[in-house]
Design an enzyme around this catalytic site. Structure first.
Site, PDB file in Angstrom:
ATOM      1  CG  ASN A 133       7.222   3.445   4.889  1.00 14.62           C
ATOM      2  OD1 ASN A 133       6.637   3.895   5.859  1.00 14.62           O
ATOM      3  ND2 ASN A 133       6.694   3.452   3.672  1.00 14.62           N
ATOM      4  CB  CYS A 169       8.336  11.421   3.227  1.00 13.40           C
ATOM      5  SG  CYS A 169       6.583  11.747   3.352  1.00 13.40           S
ATOM      6  NE  ARG A 191      -1.131   2.503   2.930  1.00 16.08           N
ATOM      7  CZ  ARG A 191      -0.577   3.586   3.414  1.00 16.08           C
ATOM      8  NH1 ARG A 191      -0.467   4.679   2.671  1.00 16.08           N
ATOM      9  NH2 ARG A 191      -0.083   3.600   4.643  1.00 16.08           N
ATOM     10  CG  ASP A 192       3.490   4.004   3.153  1.00 16.21           C
ATOM     11  OD1 ASP A 192       3.733   4.878   2.304  1.00 16.21           O
ATOM     12  OD2 ASP A 192       3.724   4.173   4.360  1.00 16.21           O
ATOM     13  CG  HIS A 230       8.352   7.483   7.693  1.00 12.67           C
ATOM     14  ND1 HIS A 230       7.885   8.324   6.722  1.00 12.67           N
ATOM     15  CD2 HIS A 230       7.433   6.484   7.784  1.00 12.67           C
ATOM     16  CE1 HIS A 230       6.740   7.868   6.243  1.00 12.67           C
ATOM     17  NE2 HIS A 230       6.429   6.759   6.870  1.00 12.67           N
ATOM     18  CG  HIS A 290       3.471   4.258   9.699  1.00 12.22           C
ATOM     19  ND1 HIS A 290       3.028   3.338   8.779  1.00 12.22           N
ATOM     20  CD2 HIS A 290       4.140   5.191   8.988  1.00 12.22           C
ATOM     21  CE1 HIS A 290       3.392   3.713   7.563  1.00 12.22           C
ATOM     22  NE2 HIS A 290       4.077   4.840   7.666  1.00 12.22           N
TER      23      HIS A 290
END
Lengths: 314, 314
Positions: A252, A243, A16-17, A212, A210
């Site tokens: 991620n 990002c 997904r991400d 990063h 979640h």
């Protein structure tokens, strides 16, 4: 031997991400093969796509097919991201076990990202939760609170606002609220503080971390979250998505590196690392032009490395 | 506001560990300019070189000149690596404030690296300490115990052997014993356990953490060491040196990223991050062909980032 084995749940968000962050569109057959490879490695939760209009995110046009395929794996929890009630309805129809709704902690990010205030998003979540209670009571509903650790638009986000919004979201009917470091601004002290407060405020409804790796602190932040009691972690194979600002700066947290850290620490992930590393090939086959990150993939497993099942690799 | 500010000491090892790991030889003038740029950023301890025969490490042929130059910076602690008594004598003559002797925790690594057993290295250290006590009593003497967390040759290194060797080294007369993750095999649970034991065994003589980022766990391991009470950390600007296995897999922990982590957590390093990032240019000028790592350098400081002196950047 570990007399009292700790466990964590790794939630793979790459399909997904990761896939919605890259321009290339992975063909459906490759998505399915990638999910299969992840499951073969022992991954038990995958966020397989987003239920959003295909004109906005053509990468996700086949999400219902991916959900249907993933559902065939017994024991796999199939997640999908949904931005609103309509997305949740489509996800329920496709058979997702759980949906995740992104809600920004930062008002500036909320307005820029979905053109809604946080209060308007809260109302959307309330409607969604009410619909879920009536029509899809077995489907899980979580919120991933983006920009919970800072925002590229407004800078710092007051911690009191994060906790207050989390409490409002639970009151609106969601099962769990997790916190996302959308732009890689978190530090370990902040992660520990905020997740400790979240757990105090929400109890069992405190959700996933979640985090990063934008500024290299991804695993240190996961460690801090673990120490604060978090047991579910989002991560993305090959560090896809998030990002990334620059070459080498992945977004991620890389699933392979996170699994390595926990297994090396004696914390069980249920995942077989050599098979997880092999699953990168399924990802690469579907996105041959995309750079994949991962320090463990680059360096290999250390000599004599033993995982929590007692298997020795490397 | 932090009511009780914690502090750490960052020991920059790039001019030694970094420069001796690359093939190119940095011209002396560039080394001096790099040290000056590090000091201008607030770095208060630099390992400036190795006292080893120039035929073995031509990169270090000018080490005495670099020590002499670095000594002119008031408040800077000037370290040098020495493999034996002869090196320590040369370092003392050049004016180093402190010397660091590498001793392997792994017998296999010791034999492969210096063709001496650990027992023979212990005798070397004993001679060196005796000479130091008589001829250079103001010069510090530390041991960095390499392969303390595992060895590429023999795999695991028993923790009891690490602690026993550390105790023997202190008995032989060294001021401090630190632990090095030479090949990037450490995990946070192990780091916490071993440094906790080291501090229990050695008290104030427990030394620095020298941790690598080979498998991406560098900062997580530094965090674990910090939580175990370690307050001195080796790091290398641009991640130069260490044991990089592959492109993208840096060896040493990147100083810039480590300073960012601590400053973001509210732990004072005494270092100004924008100036530290600027010092990369001095490094780059002297080694234009060498890749420099660093996630903070790639991504930039986050919006509204405030350091422990209260200065806001980004």
């Amino acid at each position: 031997m570990h007399t009292k084995m700790s466990q964590v749940q790794i939630s793979e968000v790459g399909p997904r991400d990761g896939l919605q962050s890259v321009k290339a569109i992975m063909p459906t057959a490759h998505k399915l093969a990638w999910v299969d490879a992840l499951v073969a490695a022992g991954v038990s939760e995958v966020e397989v796509g987003s239920f959003v209009p295909a004109r906005l995110l053509p990468q996700m046009a086949d999400v219902a097919d991916v959900v249907a395929h993933a559902r065939r794996h017994a024991g796999l929890r199939v997640l999908a991201l949904v931005p609103n009630l309509r997305g949740a309805q489509a996800a329920a129809q496709a058979g997702a076990h759980k949906v995740s709704v992104p809600v920004s902690a930062s008002e500036a990010h909320s307005l820029a990202n979905v053109r809604k205030t946080r209060a308007q998003m809260l109302e959307e979540v309330r409607s969604l939760a009410a619909w879920r209670a009536e029509h899809a009571p077995h489907m899980g509903l979580e919120v991933g609170m983006s920009t919970a650790f800072g925002c590229t638009l407004q800078g710092a986000v007051p911690e009191d606002e994060v906790i207050a919004l989390a409490e409002q979201l639970v009151a609106a009917g969601v099962d769990e609220v997790g916190l996302s470091d959308t732009s890689g601004m978190a530090n370990p002290a902040q992660v520990r503080r905020l997740f400790t407060r979240l757990r105090q405020a929400l109890g069992e409804r405190a959700g996933a971390a979640h985090l990063h790796n934008t500024r290299g602190l991804g695993l240190a932040n996961c460690l801090a979250a673990y120490e604060a009691g978090v047991r579910t972690f989002d991560a993305s194979q090959g560090g896809l998505g998030g990002c990334p600002y620059a070459p080498g700066a992945s977004g991620n947290v890389v699933t392979e590196d996170l699994v390595f850290m926990f297994e090396a620490m004696g914390v069980s992930t249920g995942i077989d690392l050599p098979r997880l590393l092999a699953a990168r090939e399924a990802l690469r086959a579907g996105l041959p032009e995309e750079p994949l990150y991962g320090m463990v993939a680059d360096a290999g497993l250390p000599k004599g490395f033993t995982d929590t099942k007692g298997a020795t690799h490397g």
